[in-house]
Write an enzyme that holds these catalytic residues in place. Structure first.
Site, PDB file in Angstrom:
ATOM      1  CE1 TYR A   4      -9.380   8.143  -2.321  1.00  0.00           C
ATOM      2  CE2 TYR A   4      -9.987   9.715  -0.921  1.00  0.00           C
ATOM      3  CZ  TYR A   4      -8.699   8.049  -1.632  1.00  0.00           C
ATOM      4  OH  TYR A   4      -7.997   7.270  -1.165  1.00  0.00           O
TER       5      TYR A   4
ATOM      6  CE  LYS B 196     -10.560   4.528  -3.174  1.00  0.00           C
ATOM      7  NZ  LYS B 196      -8.861   3.414  -3.170  1.00  0.00           N
TER       8      LYS B 196
ATOM      9  CD  GLN C 208       1.788   8.500  -1.796  1.00  0.00           C
ATOM     10  OE1 GLN C 208       1.386   8.418  -1.475  1.00  0.00           O
ATOM     11  NE2 GLN C 208       2.726   9.203   0.167  1.00  0.00           N
TER      12      GLN C 208
HETATM   13  C1  AKB Z   1      -6.321  11.216   0.071  1.00  0.00           C
HETATM   14  O1  AKB Z   1      -5.945  12.826   0.295  1.00  0.00           O
HETATM   15  O2  AKB Z   1      -7.188  11.890  -0.928  1.00  0.00           O
HETATM   16  C2  AKB Z   1      -5.412  10.581   0.310  1.00  0.00           C
HETATM   17  C3  AKB Z   1      -6.065   9.532   1.307  1.00  0.00           C
HETATM   18  C4  AKB Z   1      -6.191   9.963   3.034  1.00  0.00           C
HETATM   19  O3  AKB Z   1      -6.998   8.503   1.307  1.00  0.00           O
HETATM   20  N1  AKB Z   1      -4.084  10.678   0.761  1.00  0.00           N
END
Ligand code: AKB
Length: 326
Positions: free
Chosen positions: A143, A147, A12
């Protein structure tokens, strides 16, 4: 003159960032790196060099960096939040081992690196409104954990090896060129497609779930701007909070209805996505980015909505009889 490699160039952000960087630095100066699982669009392939880059294979990255004499890497390849929850081990591999490989190559070949972090680095114990730059960070998603670890690794490579790493915490990104995949904030893109083609949308998040968002042109501007400023003016370096707007699905639907009066939204909550969204801030404070490198978004909710509908209307062509003339 910069010579840039973008990993995740078919995603994206990557698909638009590649074209914007080619416009600025020249098409041969920007090498788009894609994964075999996600083929490039014709536009991406024809507008400049395209290579397959496998971020879990350090040799694959080194070879490209050496061959093309790369001095800057935008490392965008990653699994997003909802997909990461479905396969935490793969998320850790891709998001952490992939980053480590890029940082090691950057160290060996003296490259600068852009690292996109996320609102996902925060968790439920973080202050929810106007979340400060530096505050409690106990993310509950794999996630977010990847990060946040990524931000710390970037700091480490900067302090230990002097690798020039810079980065921002992106909020949900809204765009019409390439669909996002596997994120929690994806609803804010899908809703536009469904509004235009069906005048209906079933939203996976509760109507009052506030999250930070940004229109893609602002995200591209941020990614380019932070890599251009004098590094001495970046005490924070990585993980700058940046935002452009904060809204909930109900408010976005009201805005879309101004252009598509028949538009209706119903809610069918996806528990996993809702839990992720509930652990993230309602809105972030991005004063540090504004002060240190002049971050300033252009698009607010009404401006983004108008432009998204105009652009998607052109892209999707026919199914637009319900849309009020813009
Ligand atoms: C997600 O929704 O995983 C991403 C983000 C906010 O990092 N768009």
């Amino acid at each position: 003159m910069k010579k840039i490699l973008i990993t995740g160039a078919t995603g994206q952000i990557g698909s638009e960032l590649t074209l914007a960087l080619r416009k600025k630095y020249g098409s041969t100066q920007v090498v788009a790196g894609g994964h075999p699982s996600k083929p490039p669009s014709d536009n991406l392939k024809e507008s400049g060099p395209f290579v397959i880059v496998e971020c879990l294979d350090i040799e694959s990255i080194s070879k490209i960096v050496e061959e093309h004499q790369i001095d800057t890497i935008y490392h965008l390849a990653a699994l997003l939040s909802a997909n990461a929850e479905k396969n935490p081990k793969l998320a850790w591999q891709v998001n952490i081992q992939g980053l480590l490989n890029v940082l090691d190559v950057a160290n060996s070949y003296h490259c600068a690196v852009f690292f996109p972090s996320s609102i996902g680095v925060f968790g439920s114990s973080t202050p929810k409104n106007k979340t400060p730059q530096n505050t409690i960070q106990r993310p509950s998603t794999i996630y977010g954990i990847s990060k946040l670890t990524g931000e710390l690794l970037c700091d480490y490579y900067y302090h230990k090896y002097n690798v020039d790493v810079r980065g921002v915490r992106f909020p949900g990104l809204i765009s019409y060129e390439t669909l996002p995949g596997g994120g929690t904030t994806d609803y804010a893109v899908e809703i536009f497609y469904e509004a235009i083609t069906k005048s209906r949308y079933t939203c996976p998040l509760k109507e009052d779930t506030y999250l930070d968002m940004m229109y893609m042109p602002d995200a591209i501007k941020a990614a380019m701007q932070i890599m251009e400023v004098d590094g001495r003016n970046l005490p924070q370096r990585v993980g700058y909070n940046i935002t452009a707007m904060s809204f909930c699905p109900r408010e976005l639907a009201i805005e879309i209805k101004k252009w598509i009066p028949r538009f209706e939204v119903e809610y069918n909550v996806d528990k996993s996505k809702q839990a992720i969204a509930d652990s993230w801030p309602n809105s972030m404070n991005d004063q540090v980015a504004r002060r240190e490198w002049g971050w300033q978004p252009r698009y607010d909710l009404p401006g983004m909505t108008k432009d998204m509908i105009e652009k998607l209307k052109l892209k999707l062509g026919n199914n637009r009889h319900h849309i009020k003339m813009l």
